[in-house]
Design an enzyme around this catalytic site. Structure first.
Site, short mmCIF file in Angstrom:
data_model
loop_
_atom_site.label_atom_id
_atom_site.label_comp_id
_atom_site.label_asym_id
_atom_site.label_seq_id
_atom_site.Cartn_x
_atom_site.Cartn_y
_atom_site.Cartn_z
CG HIS A 37 -1.58 3.60 4.57
ND1 HIS A 37 -2.34 2.92 5.52
CD2 HIS A 37 -0.87 2.60 3.96
CE1 HIS A 37 -2.10 1.56 5.53
NE2 HIS A 37 -1.23 1.38 4.41
CB SER A 90 -0.85 0.04 1.34
OG SER A 90 -0.11 -0.27 2.66
#
Length: 273
Positions: free
Chosen positions: A254, A47
């Site tokens: 993230h 990711s």
């Protein structure tokens, strides 16, 4: 007929002179040189490469959540490689890269990027434990992840790196690491304790050291993003990482779009050349 040919010849000379004076011909040549110089590029990984957290996802990528704001897409847009394959996928582990991402690699591939290893080491479970359980449980889970990085992850990375080298022996391969999540002594007034934040940062450093070692052993370059994320961690004044995103939990921890463009892209751009 002779007059007609002379007129055409004169016109061509004038056009060539105008192009020279205005730089039009040089601009086209430069553009062509840049395009021919940029190698075929394949972006592999998890990711952090696909761009989870950056938004603007390609609907065709489904649960892989590949973003046009992710550093591979940004680099490709700026450098116009002769070919670009973006197979990185949210949640990917080393086995997933081997099973479903390596199709575009071949002997003509000139550049490869990859982020992988965090999910193998239990990144998601570490953060869930630290957010929902006690401080002692958090530190113990980080230490468990570090033990996995020491005992098991190197062999898994070796299999991925060996496969990349076998399929694309002439490619420049850039292994990118992960940022430290927290600015210690920062502005966060709630959430995890300083001991937990220190342990999590230490886990990231431990993983990065393993990635750098395996990359070097395979002749690959390593891109350390802790340098560009310094001052932009969670609890800083200008974070480039999401903390817990309750409305979209998968984006928690993230990089934001700024983290991709300001944190990952410069490191990859330098290391890819």
């Amino acid at each position: 007929m002779r007059l007609s040919r002379f007129a055409a010849y004169a016109s061509s000379l004038l056009l060539a002179a105008a192009a020279t004076l205005t730089g039009v011909g040089a601009a086209h040549a430069d553009s062509g040189d840049r395009q021919s110089a940029a190698p075929t590029y394949v972006a592999l990984g998890d990711s952090y490469s696909s761009g989870v957290g950056a938004g603007n996802y390609d609907s065709g990528s489904g649960s892989c959540k590949r973003s046009t704001r992710a550093f591979p897409a940004l680099w490709a847009a700026a450098n116009a490689p002769s070919g670009f394959s973006f197979t990185a996928c949210s949640g990917a582990r080393t086995d997933d890269v081997l099973a479903s991402q390596m199709g575009p690699l071949n002997s003509g591939t000139g550049l490869v990027s990859i982020t992988v290893g965090g999910n193998d080491a239990g990144f998601s479970d570490v953060m869930t434990t630290c957010v929902l359980q006690s401080e002692d449980n958090c530190v113990a889970r980080v230490n468990q992840a570090k033990a996995y990085v020491d005992s098991t992850l190197p062999g898994k990375l070796d299999r991925v790196y060996t496969a990349i080298k076998s399929k694309s022996p002439s490619a420049r391969v850039v292994v990118l690491g992960y940022p430290r999540f927290y600015k210690l002594g920062g502005s966060c007034l709630a959430g995890l304790s300083e001991r937990e934040r220190t342990a999590i940062n230490g886990g990231a450093d431990h993983l990065n050291a393993a990635l750098a070692k395996r990359a070097a052993d395979h002749g690959f370059a390593f891109g350390d993003v802790t340098t560009t994320f310094a001052g932009h961690e969670i609890c800083s004044g200008a974070p480039w990482l999401h903390s817990v995103v309750w409305t979209n939990i998968g984006e928690s921890y993230h990089p934001t779009a700024a983290g991709q463009s300001g944190g990952y892209l410069p490191v990859f751009s330098r290391t890819a050349s």
